[in-house]
Design a protein around this motif. Structure first.
Motif, PDB file in Angstrom:
ATOM      1  N   ILE A 110       0.841  -1.204   0.000  1.00 14.29           N
ATOM      2  CA  ILE A 110       0.000   0.000   0.000  1.00 14.29           C
ATOM      3  C   ILE A 110       0.870   1.245   0.000  1.00 14.29           C
ATOM      4  O   ILE A 110       0.603   2.199  -0.741  1.00 14.29           O
ATOM      5  CB  ILE A 110      -0.973  -0.020   1.207  1.00 14.29           C
ATOM      6  N   GLU A 111       1.928   1.231   0.819  1.00 16.68           N
ATOM      7  CA  GLU A 111       2.846   2.374   0.853  1.00 16.68           C
ATOM      8  C   GLU A 111       3.528   2.573  -0.495  1.00 16.68           C
ATOM      9  O   GLU A 111       3.637   3.694  -0.994  1.00 16.68           O
ATOM     10  CB  GLU A 111       3.887   2.187   1.953  1.00 16.68           C
ATOM     11  N   ARG A 112       3.980   1.481  -1.091  1.00 14.06           N
ATOM     12  CA  ARG A 112       4.654   1.553  -2.402  1.00 14.06           C
ATOM     13  C   ARG A 112       3.685   2.043  -3.469  1.00 14.06           C
ATOM     14  O   ARG A 112       4.047   2.862  -4.323  1.00 14.06           O
ATOM     15  CB  ARG A 112       5.216   0.170  -2.771  1.00 14.06           C
ATOM     16  N   ASN A 113       2.464   1.558  -3.440  1.00 13.05           N
ATOM     17  CA  ASN A 113       1.453   1.990  -4.400  1.00 13.05           C
ATOM     18  C   ASN A 113       1.182   3.486  -4.268  1.00 13.05           C
ATOM     19  O   ASN A 113       1.092   4.203  -5.270  1.00 13.05           O
ATOM     20  CB  ASN A 113       0.165   1.191  -4.207  1.00 13.05           C
ATOM     21  N   SER A 114       1.074   3.967  -3.056  1.00 15.94           N
ATOM     22  CA  SER A 114       0.843   5.384  -2.819  1.00 15.94           C
ATOM     23  C   SER A 114       2.006   6.219  -3.356  1.00 15.94           C
ATOM     24  O   SER A 114       1.802   7.252  -4.004  1.00 15.94           O
ATOM     25  CB  SER A 114       0.658   5.630  -1.319  1.00 15.94           C
ATOM     26  N   GLN A 115       3.211   5.752  -3.098  1.00 13.53           N
ATOM     27  CA  GLN A 115       4.402   6.456  -3.593  1.00 13.53           C
ATOM     28  C   GLN A 115       4.403   6.502  -5.121  1.00 13.53           C
ATOM     29  O   GLN A 115       4.669   7.549  -5.715  1.00 13.53           O
ATOM     30  CB  GLN A 115       5.660   5.758  -3.084  1.00 13.53           C
ATOM     31  N   LEU A 116       4.094   5.404  -5.751  1.00 14.34           N
ATOM     32  CA  LEU A 116       4.080   5.359  -7.218  1.00 14.34           C
ATOM     33  C   LEU A 116       2.964   6.219  -7.802  1.00 14.34           C
ATOM     34  O   LEU A 116       3.144   6.847  -8.852  1.00 14.34           O
ATOM     35  CB  LEU A 116       3.961   3.913  -7.705  1.00 14.34           C
ATOM     36  N   GLU A 117       1.811   6.265  -7.136  1.00 14.38           N
ATOM     37  CA  GLU A 117       0.722   7.123  -7.608  1.00 14.38           C
ATOM     38  C   GLU A 117       1.124   8.590  -7.535  1.00 14.38           C
ATOM     39  O   GLU A 117       0.841   9.369  -8.450  1.00 14.38           O
ATOM     40  CB  GLU A 117      -0.553   6.880  -6.788  1.00 14.38           C
ATOM     41  N   GLN A 118       1.786   8.979  -6.445  1.00 17.35           N
ATOM     42  CA  GLN A 118       2.251  10.363  -6.313  1.00 17.35           C
ATOM     43  C   GLN A 118       3.272  10.692  -7.405  1.00 17.35           C
ATOM     44  O   GLN A 118       3.214  11.749  -8.033  1.00 17.35           O
ATOM     45  CB  GLN A 118       2.864  10.598  -4.936  1.00 17.35           C
ATOM     46  N   GLU A 119       4.194   9.775  -7.623  1.00 16.39           N
ATOM     47  CA  GLU A 119       5.199   9.980  -8.667  1.00 16.39           C
ATOM     48  C   GLU A 119       4.550  10.070 -10.042  1.00 16.39           C
ATOM     49  O   GLU A 119       4.915  10.923 -10.858  1.00 16.39           O
ATOM     50  CB  GLU A 119       6.209   8.839  -8.627  1.00 16.39           C
ATOM     51  N   ASN A 120       3.579   9.228 -10.297  1.00 17.38           N
ATOM     52  CA  ASN A 120       2.865   9.229 -11.574  1.00 17.38           C
ATOM     53  C   ASN A 120       2.146  10.559 -11.786  1.00 17.38           C
ATOM     54  O   ASN A 120       2.211  11.151 -12.867  1.00 17.38           O
ATOM     55  CB  ASN A 120       1.873   8.066 -11.623  1.00 17.38           C
ATOM     56  N   ASN A 121       1.454  11.035 -10.761  1.00 19.59           N
ATOM     57  CA  ASN A 121       0.756  12.318 -10.869  1.00 19.59           C
ATOM     58  C   ASN A 121       1.731  13.467 -11.109  1.00 19.59           C
ATOM     59  O   ASN A 121       1.463  14.361 -11.920  1.00 19.59           O
ATOM     60  CB  ASN A 121      -0.087  12.585  -9.620  1.00 19.59           C
ATOM     61  N   LEU A 122       2.876  13.431 -10.428  1.00 25.51           N
ATOM     62  CA  LEU A 122       3.873  14.470 -10.625  1.00 25.51           C
ATOM     63  C   LEU A 122       4.387  14.452 -12.063  1.00 25.51           C
ATOM     64  O   LEU A 122       4.483  15.501 -12.712  1.00 25.51           O
ATOM     65  CB  LEU A 122       5.040  14.284  -9.644  1.00 25.51           C
ATOM     66  N   LEU A 123       4.679  13.264 -12.557  1.00 23.38           N
ATOM     67  CA  LEU A 123       5.188  13.160 -13.929  1.00 23.38           C
ATOM     68  C   LEU A 123       4.139  13.592 -14.952  1.00 23.38           C
ATOM     69  O   LEU A 123       4.472  14.231 -15.954  1.00 23.38           O
ATOM     70  CB  LEU A 123       5.661  11.736 -14.207  1.00 23.38           C
ATOM     71  N   LYS A 124       2.884  13.270 -14.700  1.00 19.81           N
ATOM     72  CA  LYS A 124       1.819  13.706 -15.613  1.00 19.81           C
ATOM     73  C   LYS A 124       1.732  15.229 -15.641  1.00 19.81           C
ATOM     74  O   LYS A 124       1.555  15.824 -16.702  1.00 19.81           O
ATOM     75  CB  LYS A 124       0.462  13.143 -15.167  1.00 19.81           C
ATOM     76  N   ASN A 125       1.849  15.844 -14.464  1.00 16.31           N
ATOM     77  CA  ASN A 125       1.750  17.296 -14.386  1.00 16.31           C
ATOM     78  C   ASN A 125       2.944  17.993 -15.028  1.00 16.31           C
ATOM     79  O   ASN A 125       2.814  19.112 -15.534  1.00 16.31           O
ATOM     80  CB  ASN A 125       1.608  17.757 -12.935  1.00 16.31           C
ATOM     81  N   LEU A 126       4.098  17.365 -15.019  1.00 13.99           N
ATOM     82  CA  LEU A 126       5.303  17.989 -15.541  1.00 13.99           C
ATOM     83  C   LEU A 126       5.525  17.701 -17.032  1.00 13.99           C
ATOM     84  O   LEU A 126       6.345  18.363 -17.662  1.00 13.99           O
ATOM     85  CB  LEU A 126       6.526  17.528 -14.749  1.00 13.99           C
ATOM     86  N   ALA A 127       4.823  16.747 -17.559  1.00  6.59           N
ATOM     87  CA  ALA A 127       5.030  16.371 -18.961  1.00  6.59           C
ATOM     88  C   ALA A 127       4.343  17.361 -19.893  1.00  6.59           C
ATOM     89  O   ALA A 127       3.281  17.903 -19.589  1.00  6.59           O
ATOM     90  CB  ALA A 127       4.489  14.969 -19.207  1.00  6.59           C
ATOM     91  N   SER A 128       4.962  17.565 -21.046  1.00  8.62           N
ATOM     92  CA  SER A 128       4.353  18.430 -22.062  1.00  8.62           C
ATOM     93  C   SER A 128       3.299  17.628 -22.822  1.00  8.62           C
ATOM     94  O   SER A 128       3.318  16.396 -22.817  1.00  8.62           O
ATOM     95  CB  SER A 128       5.427  18.940 -23.021  1.00  8.62           C
ATOM     96  N   PRO A 129       2.380  18.320 -23.510  1.00  4.98           N
ATOM     97  CA  PRO A 129       1.371  17.600 -24.298  1.00  4.98           C
ATOM     98  C   PRO A 129       2.001  16.688 -25.346  1.00  4.98           C
ATOM     99  O   PRO A 129       1.475  15.600 -25.610  1.00  4.98           O
ATOM    100  CB  PRO A 129       0.556  18.717 -24.948  1.00  4.98           C
ATOM    101  N   GLU A 130       3.123  17.108 -25.926  1.00  7.06           N
ATOM    102  CA  GLU A 130       3.792  16.270 -26.924  1.00  7.06           C
ATOM    103  C   GLU A 130       4.335  14.986 -26.279  1.00  7.06           C
ATOM    104  O   GLU A 130       4.227  13.893 -26.849  1.00  7.06           O
ATOM    105  CB  GLU A 130       4.954  17.033 -27.593  1.00  7.06           C
ATOM    106  N   GLN A 131       4.903  15.111 -25.081  1.00  3.74           N
ATOM    107  CA  GLN A 131       5.425  13.942 -24.384  1.00  3.74           C
ATOM    108  C   GLN A 131       4.297  12.977 -24.017  1.00  3.74           C
ATOM    109  O   GLN A 131       4.436  11.761 -24.130  1.00  3.74           O
ATOM    110  CB  GLN A 131       6.177  14.363 -23.128  1.00  3.74           C
ATOM    111  N   LEU A 132       3.165  13.534 -23.579  1.00  7.40           N
ATOM    112  CA  LEU A 132       2.016  12.690 -23.233  1.00  7.40           C
ATOM    113  C   LEU A 132       1.501  11.952 -24.457  1.00  7.40           C
ATOM    114  O   LEU A 132       1.179  10.761 -24.388  1.00  7.40           O
ATOM    115  CB  LEU A 132       0.907  13.537 -22.603  1.00  7.40           C
TER     116      LEU A 132
END
Length: 146
Positions: free
Chosen positions: A83-105
């Protein structure tokens, strides 16, 4: 000789096995006696055997319950870590989504779709962030590889 049977499946099995053993031994020992004197000594040996069987069954039950409890504790700890690892990965995923450009997405989504055309499951649609791309704060990057 009656004993309470329990509602837990393992307890019920132990109780049934005990009752079977007692009735089996009683029938074997009961048919061999031919005189009233033998019958009373046979009854005493049935009681002694019954007590030994009950002790053995209790020992088996306690060992099984201990092993089950130990395994449950190990599994609870693994669930907590996951559960802790999943939470960490979800946070990382959200951060990466927010930082990615539309072209990268768009490029990432195309890679995901082309790498698994036979999977039968559609990947989640990624949406571009509404603001301009942000830089990563110091110490914030991709986590350790899995």
């Amino acid at each position: 000789m009656t004993s309470p049977c329990y509602t837990v499946a393992m307890d019920l099995g132990v109780c049934q096995l005990r009752n079977f053993s007692i009735s089996f031994l009683s029938s074997v020992l009961g048919t061999e006696s031919s005189s009233p004197l033998d019958s009373s000594s046979s009854g005493a040996s049935v009681v002694a055997i019954d007590n030994k069987i009950e002790q053995a069954m209790d020992l088996v039950k306690s060992h099984l319950m201990y092993a089950v409890r130990e395994e449950v504790e190990v599994l609870k700890e693994q669930i907590k870590e996951l559960i802790e690892r999943n939470s960490q990965l979800e946070q990382e995923n959200n951060l990466l989504k927010n930082l990615a450009s539309p072209e990268q997405l768009a490029q990432f989504q195309a890679q995901v779709q082309s790498s698994s055309p036979t999977s039968g499951t559609q990947p989640a649609t990624l949406t571009a962030p509404s603001g301009p791309p942000q830089s990563l704060p110091p110490g914030q990057g991709m986590g350790p590889p899995i």
